[in-house]
Design an enzyme around this catalytic site. Structure first.
Site, PDB file in Angstrom:
ATOM      1  N   ASP A   1      38.886  51.749  32.156  1.00 28.63           N
ATOM      2  CA  ASP A   1      37.670  52.407  31.662  1.00 28.63           C
ATOM      3  C   ASP A   1      38.031  53.717  30.964  1.00 28.63           C
ATOM      4  O   ASP A   1      37.479  54.061  29.916  1.00 28.63           O
ATOM      5  CB  ASP A   1      36.713  52.667  32.831  1.00 28.63           C
ATOM      6  CG  ASP A   1      36.510  51.416  33.660  1.00 28.63           C
ATOM      7  OD1 ASP A   1      35.856  50.493  33.174  1.00 28.63           O
ATOM      8  OD2 ASP A   1      37.038  51.344  34.788  1.00 28.63           O
TER       9      ASP A   1
ATOM     10  N   HIS B   1      33.988  51.252  39.294  1.00 25.80           N
ATOM     11  CA  HIS B   1      34.381  50.395  38.171  1.00 25.80           C
ATOM     12  C   HIS B   1      33.295  49.327  38.025  1.00 25.80           C
ATOM     13  O   HIS B   1      33.456  48.171  38.405  1.00 25.80           O
ATOM     14  CB  HIS B   1      35.751  49.754  38.425  1.00 25.80           C
ATOM     15  CG  HIS B   1      36.121  48.747  37.377  1.00 25.80           C
ATOM     16  ND1 HIS B   1      36.340  49.088  36.072  1.00 25.80           N
ATOM     17  CD2 HIS B   1      36.270  47.400  37.441  1.00 25.80           C
ATOM     18  CE1 HIS B   1      36.618  47.992  35.372  1.00 25.80           C
ATOM     19  NE2 HIS B   1      36.575  46.950  36.188  1.00 25.80           N
TER      20      HIS B   1
HETATM   21  N1  LIG Z   1      39.673  46.871  37.669  1.00 21.53           N
HETATM   22  C1  LIG Z   1      39.714  46.417  36.430  1.00 21.53           C
HETATM   23  O1  LIG Z   1      39.763  47.227  35.472  1.00 21.53           O
HETATM   24  C2  LIG Z   1      39.722  44.951  36.119  1.00 21.53           C
HETATM   25  C3  LIG Z   1      39.610  44.019  37.112  1.00 21.53           C
HETATM   26  N2  LIG Z   1      39.617  42.675  36.829  1.00 21.53           N
HETATM   27  C4  LIG Z   1      39.545  41.748  37.959  1.00 21.53           C
HETATM   28  O2  LIG Z   1      40.873  41.285  38.245  1.00 21.53           O
HETATM   29  C5  LIG Z   1      40.801  40.030  38.934  1.00 21.53           C
HETATM   30  C6  LIG Z   1      41.752  39.027  38.323  1.00 21.53           C
HETATM   31  O3  LIG Z   1      41.360  38.706  37.010  1.00 21.53           O
HETATM   32  P1  LIG Z   1      42.072  37.536  36.188  1.00 21.53           P
HETATM   33  O4  LIG Z   1      43.538  37.649  36.269  1.00 21.53           O
HETATM   34  O5  LIG Z   1      41.403  37.505  34.879  1.00 21.53           O
HETATM   35  O6  LIG Z   1      41.588  36.278  37.047  1.00 21.53           O
HETATM   36  P2  LIG Z   1      42.261  34.838  37.140  1.00 21.53           P
HETATM   37  O7  LIG Z   1      41.267  33.939  37.765  1.00 21.53           O
HETATM   38  O8  LIG Z   1      42.874  34.450  35.844  1.00 21.53           O
HETATM   39  O9  LIG Z   1      43.467  35.109  38.163  1.00 21.53           O
HETATM   40  C7  LIG Z   1      43.257  35.427  39.495  1.00 21.53           C
HETATM   41  C8  LIG Z   1      44.360  34.772  40.306  1.00 21.53           C
HETATM   42  O10 LIG Z   1      44.171  35.155  41.673  1.00 21.53           O
HETATM   43  C9  LIG Z   1      44.522  34.045  42.449  1.00 21.53           C
HETATM   44  N3  LIG Z   1      44.003  34.178  43.810  1.00 21.53           N
HETATM   45  C10 LIG Z   1      42.787  33.835  44.306  1.00 21.53           C
HETATM   46  N4  LIG Z   1      42.714  34.091  45.620  1.00 21.53           N
HETATM   47  C11 LIG Z   1      43.900  34.642  45.954  1.00 21.53           C
HETATM   48  C12 LIG Z   1      44.449  35.081  47.180  1.00 21.53           C
HETATM   49  N5  LIG Z   1      43.749  35.032  48.321  1.00 21.53           N
HETATM   50  N6  LIG Z   1      45.708  35.574  47.177  1.00 21.53           N
HETATM   51  C13 LIG Z   1      46.436  35.616  46.050  1.00 21.53           C
HETATM   52  N7  LIG Z   1      45.963  35.177  44.863  1.00 21.53           N
HETATM   53  C14 LIG Z   1      44.731  34.693  44.823  1.00 21.53           C
HETATM   54  C15 LIG Z   1      43.955  32.849  41.687  1.00 21.53           C
HETATM   55  O11 LIG Z   1      44.560  31.634  42.084  1.00 21.53           O
HETATM   56  C16 LIG Z   1      44.329  33.250  40.250  1.00 21.53           C
HETATM   57  O12 LIG Z   1      45.610  32.767  39.895  1.00 21.53           O
HETATM   58  C17 LIG Z   1      39.322  39.619  38.877  1.00 21.53           C
HETATM   59  O13 LIG Z   1      38.702  39.947  40.098  1.00 21.53           O
HETATM   60  C18 LIG Z   1      38.799  40.458  37.732  1.00 21.53           C
HETATM   61  O14 LIG Z   1      37.399  40.632  37.827  1.00 21.53           O
HETATM   62  C19 LIG Z   1      39.743  42.232  35.554  1.00 21.53           C
HETATM   63  C20 LIG Z   1      39.876  43.130  34.519  1.00 21.53           C
HETATM   64  C21 LIG Z   1      39.840  44.545  34.724  1.00 21.53           C
HETATM   65  O1  LIG Z   2      34.338  43.106  33.450  1.00 26.31           O
HETATM   66  C1  LIG Z   2      34.991  42.348  34.199  1.00 26.31           C
HETATM   67  O2  LIG Z   2      34.507  41.527  34.963  1.00 26.31           O
HETATM   68  C2  LIG Z   2      36.476  42.503  34.174  1.00 26.31           C
HETATM   69  C3  LIG Z   2      36.699  43.935  34.308  1.00 26.31           C
HETATM   70  O3  LIG Z   2      36.598  44.494  35.375  1.00 26.31           O
HETATM   71  C4  LIG Z   2      36.816  44.716  33.087  1.00 26.31           C
HETATM   72  O4  LIG Z   2      37.117  44.176  32.022  1.00 26.31           O
HETATM   73  O5  LIG Z   2      36.616  45.929  33.175  1.00 26.31           O
END
Ligand SMILES: NC(=O)C1=CN([C@@H]2O[C@H](COP(=O)(O)OP(=O)(O)OC[C@H]3O[C@@H](n4cnc5c(N)ncnc54)[C@H](O)[C@@H]3O)[C@@H](O)[C@H]2O)C=CC1
Ligand SMILES: O=C([O-])CC(=O)C(=O)O
Length: 332
Positions: A160, A188
């Site tokens: 952010d 967030h």
């Molecule tokens: N804080 C931030 O700025 C941001 C946060 N996010 C969040 O990050 C997370 C991951 O996003 P992506 O990689 O796009 O999702 P994704 O679905 O592509 O990958 C998530 C992975 O976590 C795995 N997973 C599920 N349960 C698990 C467990 N108990 N232990 C270990 N691995 C497990 C899944 O199998 C998958 O491979 C989401 O919750 C998303 O909302 C995404 C973008 C920015």
């Molecule tokens: O918006 C979402 O769900 C993924 C995320 O946290 C971001 O891109 O900031």
């Protein structure tokens, strides 16, 4: 003398952020070009084959700094001896959802993994929670891992922060590297408060307040804030997948600055536990402006807060208090 390798855990490593993040870590983007690393990658059994594919690619990339790869679906093996834990594992939201809509799926993961980190990670392991709802997952991790120092558990709001820098740079048609000291306050989520009141821009005539150069209060108080708040949703709408490369890059920025320090005169935003600074309820994981030195973050103190900011800072704190209650109801 060559440095000893640092063990870095990435959970959810077979997912889309994981796929962008692990090569950055292996190239030295997170810990520096002279810091060898051993990657620990955790995912769940349905993703085991894909996780192994990521491991194969890491080997094929022949990264000079990469001294080993542990790819596993066993949380104990994944957490053992790690110095840094980047917690990405969980479920992302889809179009039309708020980040807290993935709460019930994700908080229980963080409760479980808290115990494994507490028992098996290296002493003084630094934890960054990325998975949403990031602040509340970090809070749950902290509460269920009471022996990990609270200062070591943080969540990602650097994305952010970087988005806010990017919006100011685009608006002024300048380099993003010339903008600094924006602040993300709070959650967030779409209640976060991106604050430019203390941001500055490097110009040929010295540093100037960003607010003065933008010279458009309506935009700064309106569209700028909503664009940053809603950027995650805009990416999901455009890509049909949530942000991944920018999230991975921000995770590297967060850990790099935490471990190696923030540049003199610059602060960054990190989700950290509140000690009551700026009248934010103590104990929440809330995003503050911080400087880092010798591996420790410190909340920047004494910034004047106007009434507009106060209201927005309180609103996002209130949402975090509600999320905490919701998280506990999901766990019971
Ligand atoms: N804080 C931030 O700025 C941001 C946060 N996010 C969040 O990050 C997370 C991951 O996003 P992506 O990689 O796009 O999702 P994704 O679905 O592509 O990958 C998530 C992975 O976590 C795995 N997973 C599920 N349960 C698990 C467990 N108990 N232990 C270990 N691995 C497990 C899944 O199998 C998958 O491979 C989401 O919750 C998303 O909302 C995404 C973008 C920015
Ligand atoms: O918006 C979402 O769900 C993924 C995320 O946290 C971001 O891109 O900031």
């Amino acid at each position: 003398m060559a440095k000893d390798p640092v063990r870095v855990l990435v959970t959810g490593a077979a997912g889309q952020i994981g796929y962008a993040l692990v090569p950055m870590i292996a190239r030295g983007v997170m810990l520096g070009p002279d810091q060898p690393v051993i990657l620990h990658m955790l995912d769940i059994p349905p993703a085991a084959e894909s996780l192994n594919g990521v491991k194969m690619e890491l080997i094929d990339a022949a990264f000079p700094l990469l001294k080993g790869v542990v790819a596993t679906t066993d949380v104990v093996e994944a957490c053992t001896g790690v110095n840094i834990a980047v917690m990405v594992g969980g479920f992302p939201r889809k179009e039309g959802m708020e980040r807290k809509d993935v709460m019930s799926k994700n908080v229980s993961i963080y409760k479980g993994q808290a115990s494994a980190l507490e028992k098996y990670a290296a002493a003084n392991c630094k934890v960054l929670v990325v998975a949403n709802p990031a602040n509340t997952n970090a809070l749950i991790l902290k509460e269920f891992a009471p022996s990990i120092p609270g200062k070591n558990i943080t969540c990602l709001t650097r994305l952010d922060h970087n988005r806010a820098l990017g919006q100011i740079a685009e608006r002024l048609n300048i380099q993003v590297s010339d903008v600094k000291n924006v602040i993300i306050w709070g959650n967030h989520s779409s209640t976060q408060y991106p604050d430019v009141n203390h941001a500055t821009v490097k110009t040929p005539a010295g540093e100037k307040p960003a607010r003065e150069l933008v010279a458009d209060d309506d935009w700064l108080k309106g569209e700028f804030i909503t664009t940053v708040q809603q950027r995650g949703a805009a990416i999901i709408k455009a890509r049909k997948l949530s942000s991944a490369l920018s999230a991975a890059s921000a995770a590297c920025d967060h850990i790099r600055d935490w471990v190696l320090g923030t540049p003199e005169g610059t602060w960054v935003s990190m989700g950290v536990y509140s000690d009551g600074s700026y009248n934010v309820p103590a104990g929440l994981i809330y995003s503050f402006p911080v400087t880092c030195r010798d591996g420790e973050w410190t909340i920047v103190q004494g910034l004047p807060i106007d009434e507009f900011s106060r209201k927005k800072m309180d609103a996002t704190a209130e949402e975090l208090t509600e999320e905490k209650a919701l998280a506990y109801s999901c766990l019971s």
